[in-house]
Write a protein that holds these residues in place. Sequence first.
Motif, PDB file in Angstrom:
ATOM      1  N   THR A   1      -8.007   0.293  -7.312  1.00 42.02           N
ATOM      2  CA  THR A   1      -7.147   0.566  -6.417  1.00 42.02           C
ATOM      3  C   THR A   1      -8.005   0.388  -5.115  1.00 42.02           C
ATOM      4  O   THR A   1      -7.440  -0.001  -4.189  1.00 42.02           O
ATOM      5  N   ILE A   2      -9.333   0.685  -4.752  1.00 40.05           N
ATOM      6  CA  ILE A   2     -10.050   0.352  -3.851  1.00 40.05           C
ATOM      7  C   ILE A   2     -10.170  -1.160  -3.333  1.00 40.05           C
ATOM      8  O   ILE A   2      -9.753  -1.355  -2.217  1.00 40.05           O
TER       9      ILE A   2
ATOM     10  N   LEU B   1       0.901  -1.186  -0.091  1.00 41.20           N
ATOM     11  CA  LEU B   1      -0.062   0.013  -0.037  1.00 41.20           C
ATOM     12  C   LEU B   1       0.895   1.217  -0.004  1.00 41.20           C
ATOM     13  O   LEU B   1       1.778   1.191   0.661  1.00 41.20           O
ATOM     14  N   ASN B   2       0.284   2.271  -0.747  1.00 40.78           N
ATOM     15  CA  ASN B   2       1.079   3.579  -0.721  1.00 40.78           C
ATOM     16  C   ASN B   2       0.269   4.877  -0.545  1.00 40.78           C
ATOM     17  O   ASN B   2      -0.803   4.887  -0.495  1.00 40.78           O
ATOM     18  N   ILE B   3       0.883   5.832  -0.875  1.00 42.65           N
ATOM     19  CA  ILE B   3       0.148   7.060  -0.786  1.00 42.65           C
ATOM     20  C   ILE B   3      -0.997   7.285  -1.896  1.00 42.65           C
ATOM     21  O   ILE B   3      -2.247   7.747  -1.455  1.00 42.65           O
ATOM     22  N   ARG B   4      -0.864   6.641  -2.743  1.00 41.25           N
ATOM     23  CA  ARG B   4      -1.914   6.632  -3.793  1.00 41.25           C
ATOM     24  C   ARG B   4      -3.160   5.945  -3.488  1.00 41.25           C
ATOM     25  O   ARG B   4      -4.161   6.525  -3.692  1.00 41.25           O
TER      26      ARG B   4
ATOM     27  N   ASP C   1      -8.652  -5.781  -0.177  1.00 41.12           N
ATOM     28  CA  ASP C   1      -7.901  -7.025  -0.138  1.00 41.12           C
ATOM     29  C   ASP C   1      -6.711  -7.329   0.625  1.00 41.12           C
ATOM     30  O   ASP C   1      -6.649  -8.252   1.438  1.00 41.12           O
ATOM     31  N   VAL C   2      -5.771  -6.200   0.649  1.00 37.32           N
ATOM     32  CA  VAL C   2      -4.490  -6.258   1.294  1.00 37.32           C
ATOM     33  C   VAL C   2      -4.919  -6.096   2.850  1.00 37.32           C
ATOM     34  O   VAL C   2      -4.301  -6.992   3.635  1.00 37.32           O
ATOM     35  N   THR C   3      -5.705  -5.096   3.164  1.00 34.88           N
ATOM     36  CA  THR C   3      -6.146  -4.940   4.746  1.00 34.88           C
ATOM     37  C   THR C   3      -7.017  -6.040   5.165  1.00 34.88           C
ATOM     38  O   THR C   3      -7.172  -6.100   6.376  1.00 34.88           O
TER      39      THR C   3
END
Length: 381
Positions: free
Chosen positions: A39-40, A5-8, A45-47
């Motif tokens: 992106t959402i 994850l990043n600022i985007r 998925d990651v969190t």
Amino acid sequence: MLSSLNIRHMRVFVAVAEQGSFSAAAAALGLGSPAITATIRQFEDVTGAALFDRTTRHVSLTVTGERFLPIARRLLGDFEEALGDLDALSKGIGGKIRIAAAPSVLTRILPGVIRHFVAEHPDARLRLDEMNAGEVHEAVANNEADFGIAGEWQDLPDIRFSPLFSDRFGVLCRADHEFAQQSEIAWADLFDQPFVGLGPESGTRAMMADQGFGGATPPAAATPMSAAVTQAAALGVGAAKAVVGSAAKLDRAMAKVARGAKAEHAKDTAKTSGDLAALGLVAGLRPVVETSNTVTLAAMVAEGVGITVLPELAARIATGVSDQNADAKLTFVPLCQPVRHRPIGVITRDSKSLSPIARIFLAMVMEQAPKLDLPAAIEWA
């Protein structure tokens, strides 16, 4: 993984939450709707947490999304501020400046300059630390200040002193003292006057010692040296050893005077020779009270404990005495025979260059300070 994850992801999440739809967020960010959706989806998925409840017409935050939104906004704000600071630093228009300075400089020289500076550089931040001359030099030497403005104390490795201005030494006394009616006072006239003074860590005291003036007592009843100076001298610090050496020299001079010099003889000789150091007239300037603070010193004088010797700017700042304040409880009278000045300068490190914003501020000090309306007779370098 969370590291993906990043600022985007933060920007897209906040935009969707504020706009209420993926298409509106896409338009606000200048991206396509598929990119926003992807992106959402990756963020969730990651969190492993659902951030939005989706309907065909509207998108709303879940409970988890609502709790995370203020955090995401704060992270974005911090990121934007950090980028702004970095950009400002590179252009020399922002960043933090740490300045160590003598009290009289902080209260009378810098405020007027800072008013102009912050108007032109609102993104800059300043940290001001009030210190005596020795502490200012040490702070710059130890990289605890970007630069300092104070009196010339003692030589330290890698430290440069660039003169800025000087002010004249004089006597601070009560308005009802006999000296208050004079336009000038000879140093010899201070002999045997009750005296209060600054400690040896002070730039003023060190300078008076170097020139043959200033409070010490004969060796049999010597005034204790500042613990910090004594300890530093024991450790071999050159500046502290020089201060201790100056004090010892004064002790020997006063012992000689105490063995037989007479006040009247000292005054007569001083007027013909002008060499007070050779006469050892420091015997008449034994501090009844010694302090590190000029405001405390002025309070002692106001109470009638004794007179003191200070540079003009320091005396007027400590007491509030001005040329127009004829009803002041304290009076400053310049000293003569000989006339002595305290140099105030900029203290920097030879091995460390100033940041762009610090250079801009220092240049403004050099330009603006001589234009200030100051309650003292200052000679600018």
